[in-house]
Design a protein around this motif. Structure first.
Motif, PDB file in Angstrom:
ATOM      1  N   PRO B 143     127.234  41.031  34.224  1.00 56.81           N
ATOM      2  CA  PRO B 143     127.265  40.892  35.689  1.00 56.81           C
ATOM      3  C   PRO B 143     125.890  40.752  36.354  1.00 56.81           C
ATOM      4  O   PRO B 143     125.723  39.924  37.248  1.00 56.81           O
ATOM      5  N   TRP B 147     124.694  37.645  38.589  1.00 52.21           N
ATOM      6  CA  TRP B 147     124.198  37.822  39.963  1.00 52.21           C
ATOM      7  C   TRP B 147     122.866  37.106  40.133  1.00 52.21           C
ATOM      8  O   TRP B 147     122.655  36.353  41.082  1.00 52.21           O
ATOM      9  N   TRP B 150     123.266  33.190  40.035  1.00 55.18           N
ATOM     10  CA  TRP B 150     123.810  32.595  41.259  1.00 55.18           C
ATOM     11  C   TRP B 150     122.899  32.810  42.453  1.00 55.18           C
ATOM     12  O   TRP B 150     122.781  31.944  43.318  1.00 55.18           O
TER      13      TRP B 150
ATOM     14  N   MET C  59     133.586  40.779  51.752  1.00 56.22           N
ATOM     15  CA  MET C  59     132.167  40.434  51.682  1.00 56.22           C
ATOM     16  C   MET C  59     131.424  40.948  52.908  1.00 56.22           C
ATOM     17  O   MET C  59     130.296  41.405  52.831  1.00 56.22           O
ATOM     18  N   ARG C  96     139.002  38.142  43.092  1.00 59.20           N
ATOM     19  CA  ARG C  96     138.333  39.089  42.193  1.00 59.20           C
ATOM     20  C   ARG C  96     137.646  38.341  41.051  1.00 59.20           C
ATOM     21  O   ARG C  96     136.533  38.688  40.653  1.00 59.20           O
ATOM     22  N   THR C  97     138.326  37.312  40.528  1.00 56.06           N
ATOM     23  CA  THR C  97     137.717  36.506  39.467  1.00 56.06           C
ATOM     24  C   THR C  97     136.446  35.849  39.982  1.00 56.06           C
ATOM     25  O   THR C  97     135.423  35.825  39.294  1.00 56.06           O
ATOM     26  N   LEU C  98     136.524  35.309  41.192  1.00 55.22           N
ATOM     27  CA  LEU C  98     135.356  34.640  41.754  1.00 55.22           C
ATOM     28  C   LEU C  98     134.202  35.612  41.976  1.00 55.22           C
ATOM     29  O   LEU C  98     133.057  35.331  41.626  1.00 55.22           O
ATOM     30  N   ASP C 100     133.592  38.407  40.450  1.00 54.43           N
ATOM     31  CA  ASP C 100     133.034  38.820  39.166  1.00 54.43           C
ATOM     32  C   ASP C 100     132.166  37.702  38.601  1.00 54.43           C
ATOM     33  O   ASP C 100     131.113  37.941  38.018  1.00 54.43           O
ATOM     34  N   PHE C 101     132.613  36.475  38.820  1.00 51.05           N
ATOM     35  CA  PHE C 101     131.896  35.318  38.287  1.00 51.05           C
ATOM     36  C   PHE C 101     130.509  35.161  38.900  1.00 51.05           C
ATOM     37  O   PHE C 101     129.586  34.690  38.236  1.00 51.05           O
ATOM     38  N   VAL C 102     130.359  35.556  40.170  1.00 48.72           N
ATOM     39  CA  VAL C 102     129.023  35.438  40.761  1.00 48.72           C
ATOM     40  C   VAL C 102     128.224  36.730  40.639  1.00 48.72           C
ATOM     41  O   VAL C 102     127.164  36.875  41.228  1.00 48.72           O
ATOM     42  N   GLY C 103     128.771  37.686  39.881  1.00 45.94           N
ATOM     43  CA  GLY C 103     128.001  38.890  39.594  1.00 45.94           C
ATOM     44  C   GLY C 103     128.139  39.988  40.626  1.00 45.94           C
ATOM     45  O   GLY C 103     127.378  40.944  40.621  1.00 45.94           O
ATOM     46  N   ILE C 104     129.109  39.850  41.545  1.00 43.70           N
ATOM     47  CA  ILE C 104     129.346  40.939  42.493  1.00 43.70           C
ATOM     48  C   ILE C 104     130.108  42.034  41.746  1.00 43.70           C
ATOM     49  O   ILE C 104     130.986  41.759  40.934  1.00 43.70           O
ATOM     50  N   TYR C 139     124.920  50.165  46.940  1.00 48.51           N
ATOM     51  CA  TYR C 139     124.998  48.786  46.467  1.00 48.51           C
ATOM     52  C   TYR C 139     123.732  48.038  46.894  1.00 48.51           C
ATOM     53  O   TYR C 139     123.743  47.210  47.812  1.00 48.51           O
ATOM     54  N   ASN C 141     121.864  45.676  45.506  1.00 47.43           N
ATOM     55  CA  ASN C 141     121.829  44.208  45.374  1.00 47.43           C
ATOM     56  C   ASN C 141     122.256  43.538  46.669  1.00 47.43           C
ATOM     57  O   ASN C 141     121.600  42.660  47.204  1.00 47.43           O
ATOM     58  N   TYR C 142     123.444  43.961  47.133  1.00 44.86           N
ATOM     59  CA  TYR C 142     124.010  43.304  48.306  1.00 44.86           C
ATOM     60  C   TYR C 142     123.259  43.673  49.566  1.00 44.86           C
ATOM     61  O   TYR C 142     123.088  42.849  50.465  1.00 44.86           O
TER      62      TYR C 142
END
Lengths: 341, 267, 160
Positions: B143, B147, B150, C59, C96-98, C100-104, C139, C141-142
């Protein structure tokens, strides 16, 4: 001004180091996934001298993609506004930009000063020194010679470097800012004379003239209702790629962002190609078709700006045509305008 | 592509259609979309490996809708897009002649949209190799690596919306991002605005994207934005057995449901 | 300096709960009337139905400083509006897949079905989520991304 000096080929790196040591932030073309793009240069080995054009222009140094123009915060029951202090930014050098990009700053200057001084542009521009490099190569998309410029034009530059057949560079010192750079590294520059200059060939690209600019300007004056706009713009996607990569496009949007405790007012890039660019609050849109927006783009650069600001809004860098996903080729369109009966 | 030129000329001469949308030679050896209205100009139509733009995007433009009945040169991605647009009631077969192009670059004529649908079912295609490669590479990352990948890519985005412009499925009269009451998606091209834009667009394309890759091809900065919709397409196929562009009767995956949809994360 | 920044220390994580009015919200009410204690880090937002929960809201919650999210509604077949939760389920599966795919970090999002009678379950859900988020920490990162909204701009970089 306009002193002509020589800097030896090995000394460009030393000039870079000297500028870096004096605390300057230096931008130059570097390799990014095989393409040339501008970035902060920390190691002279990364400097990519040999390139025709970068994808994006360097206008973001004085006209960023997005910047706060004021900030607000809640202080108990009070709301405080904070202005943005631009005086603390670093002294910046743009190294190795092409003459078209340097000339782009003259256009931005005409837009952002005059009747109204945009302090965000003015303060940033004060700190920028432009050291450009004449073009020894060009491609089909280049057309600087058609808009009154040249691959070795000094417009907008503080120093213009031109590569010579000997491998050394001719340095044209154009402004006080340029002179200050020379003075800070005097030992790297030698005087030259006309014999020396005659003996060395300047390596300058041959950029054929693609259209007659005066004729374009004249034609555009009466071309408002021409069918050429619809014919040319059918394939246009209405995106902002051309406006955003362009060194002279300066349209911006103002957005307020934040929450109930703090936030900012942000100025960010906008494009006249977007469908809602001229959408009124009443829902009326004077330019609700792509052909009208395409016409606006061309007229703005080749008719309105020359008339109002006394400068053409295009430097012939060709980025718009290269970046366009559907090949909206500006020089092709202008040639067609000229050929219209 | 002589048979294509001939067919286009015939259609225009007989006034069966007022316009043929296809491809022509562009600058410096690239291909670009062409709008042929004069039969004598049908000569300009080309078709080869360079012709990748998804022409179906023009079917929603008012200039094209105004033209009445038209013909469109349709390699497989365009065919699929036409089927999706038809299932969403954006095009009708009364107004559109589909000039199909087979994988070996031959003209395929269709009576109606059902014939196009049949052709698509009989000629399944897989994703572009480079897209599949990148998708697999990202899937294998952890993950934090994903992150960072992207964020690095999306931070370059300048919000030019070429991806939206090049997509036949992005035909909304007013895009979500253009609404400002409220300004749901941030306009400036900072990291969070870019992330929100791309994720939102990927979700709005769930079950509708046919993976032509033109969003990525049109991006001036070559950002791999099509990989986001590719990931969702694979997920939608796996979970709901749904493949966009294969059926005229297809309902939008996000506005239908099956009580038996299986998940493993809701407690 | 934003309030968000000052409060968030390792113990003071913020969890936002998007819940449906008819089941989970009522269930949370029951938790209260039953005097069952649960962590106060949660902020509950009431929706008529989980079907109304836009994926972007999740988000936005992270952007506004949430460290964790709970999304909860009626059990399948029990939706007050018949099928809202089925639509929601599909939406979450894809989103959820999306994410996870971008690393969230999807471990920070807890999806549950909690009915109006499950007061004890609601307390469990909140407590276990808050404990999990405390372990994961704020969190960061975000939040780093979200600072953009407040500061308005970053250092200027060419090609930026």
């Amino acid at each position: 001004m306009n002193e002509k000096l020589i800097i030896r080929k090995g000394s460009l790196g030393k000039l870079f180091e000297q500028m870096q040591k004096s605390g300057k932030l230096i931008y130059a073309p570097v390799n990014k996934d095989d393409k040339a793009e501008f970035d902060v240069l920390n190691d002279f080995n990364n400097y990519r001298e040999d390139y025709i054009q970068t994808v994006q222009s360097i206008k973001s140094v004085v006209f960023p993609r997005h910047e706060a123009i004021l900030k607000y915060r809640k202080d108990h029951s009070d709301v405080k506004l904070d202005d943005i202090d631009l005086s603390s930014g670093p002294e910046t050098v743009l190294f190795g930009v092409h003459p078209c990009d340097a000339a782009g700053f003259d256009v931005l200057h005409a837009v952002f000063t005059g009747e109204y001084n945009d302090k965000f542009f003015v303060e940033r521009m004060k700190k920028v020194t432009v050291i450009s490099m004449s073009c020894s190569k060009c491609d089909d998309f280049c057309f600087c010679t058609s808009v009154g410029l040249a691959p070795d034009s000094g417009k907008g530059s503080d120093i213009l470097l031109t590569k010579l057949s000997s491998g050394d560079y001719l340095a044209d010192v154009i402004s006080e800012k340029g002179k200050a750079i020379i003075d800070s590294a005097k030992e790297l520059f030698e005087e030259t004379n006309s014999e020396q200059l005659a003996a060395n060939t300047k390596l300058i690209a041959d950029v054929p003239v693609k259209f007659d600019l005066d004729k374009v300007n004249n034609k555009l004056g009466t071309a408002f209702e021409s069918p050429v706009w619809l014919a040319h713009s059918m394939r246009c996607l209405g995106c902002g790629a051309c406006a955003f990569v362009c060194p002279t496009c300066s349209c911006f949007d103002i957005q307020d962002e934040g929450n109930s405790t703090c936030g900012s007012r942000v100025k960010c890039w906008d494009s006249c190609g977007f469908s809602n660019f001229t959408l009124h609050a009443s829902k009326h849109n004077p330019r609700d078709e792509q052909s009208q927006r395409w016409r606006q783009r061309v007229l703005h650069k080749f008719s309105y700006q020359p008339e109002q600001l006394k400068i053409y809004g295009c430097v012939g860098c060709g980025r718009c045509s290269r970046a366009c996903p559907v090949d909206m080729n500006l020089q092709e369109h202008l040639t067609a305008v000229n050929n219209e009966q | 592509m002589e048979e294509l030129k001939k067919k286009a000329r015939e259609l225009l001469e007989a006034k069966t259609v007022t316009m043929v949308i296809g491809y022509e030679e562009g600058t410096a050896g690239i291909a670009r979309p062409a709008f042929i209205m004069d039969p004598s100009k049908a000569e300009k139509l080309i078709f080869d490996k360079r012709c990748n733009h998804n022409l179906a995007l023009y079917l929603s433009k008012k200039e094209v809708k105004r033209a009445g009945k038209i013909a469109i040169v349709a390699p497989m991605p365009v065919m699929k897009s036409v089927i999706v647009l038809a299932s969403e009631n954006q095009v009708t077969e009364n107004n559109l002649v589909v000039l199909g192009i087979s994988a070996d670059e031959k003209l395929v004529e269709f009576e109606n949209f059902s014939a196009v649908e049949k052709y698509i079912t009989e000629h399944p295609e897989s994703y572009r190799a480079k897209d599949k490669e990148l998708l697999d590479r990202i899937d294998k990352m952890n993950p934090q690596e994903r992150w960072e990948f992207w964020q690095k890519e999306l931070s370059k985005c300048i919000k030019c919306y070429a991806c939206r412009g090049a997509c036949p499925m992005c035909y909304c009269g007013t895009c979500t991002v253009d609404c400002n009451q409220p300004q749901w998606i941030s306009v400036p091209s900072h990291e969070i605005g870019n992330l929100e834009w791309h994720l939102m667009r990927a979700m709005h394309l769930a079950g509708r994207c046919i993976n032509c890759g033109q969003c990525a091809d049109s991006c001036p900065l070559d950002l791999p934005v099509n990989i986001l919709t590719l990931k969702i397409s694979e997920d939608v196929l796996k979970n709901f057995n749904y493949k966009a562009g294969t059926s005229l009767q297809q309902d939008y995956v996000m506005s239908t449901y099956n009580p038996n949809d299986k998940e493993n994360f809701i407690g | 300096m934003s309030n968000n920044e000052e409060i968030t220390t390792k113990t003071d994580v913020k969890v936002v709960a998007f819940v449906c009015n008819w089941c989970t919200y009522a269930g949370a009410d029951l938790t209260g009337t039953s005097r069952i204690k649960y962590a106060s880090n949660v902020r509950i937002i009431r929706f008529p139905c989980t079907g109304r929960i836009d994926f972007m809201l999740l988000m936005k919650a992270f952007a506004k400083g949430a460290d964790g999210i709970i999304v909860s509604g009626c059990h399948p077949n029990d939706c007050h509006y018949t099928s809202g939760n089925y639509h929601a389920k599909r939406r979450w599966m894809v989103f959820r897949t999306l994410l996870d795919f971008v690393g969230i970090d999807i471990a920070r999002i807890n999806f549950t079905w909690v009915s109006a009678a499950e007061g004890a379950k609601w307390a469990e859900v909140v407590n276990s989520t808050v404990e999990n988020i405390k372990k994961l920490g704020p969190y960061t990162n975000y939040k780093a991304l979200a600072k953009m909204m407040e500061s308005g701009s970053l250092k200027i970089e060419a090609g930026n």
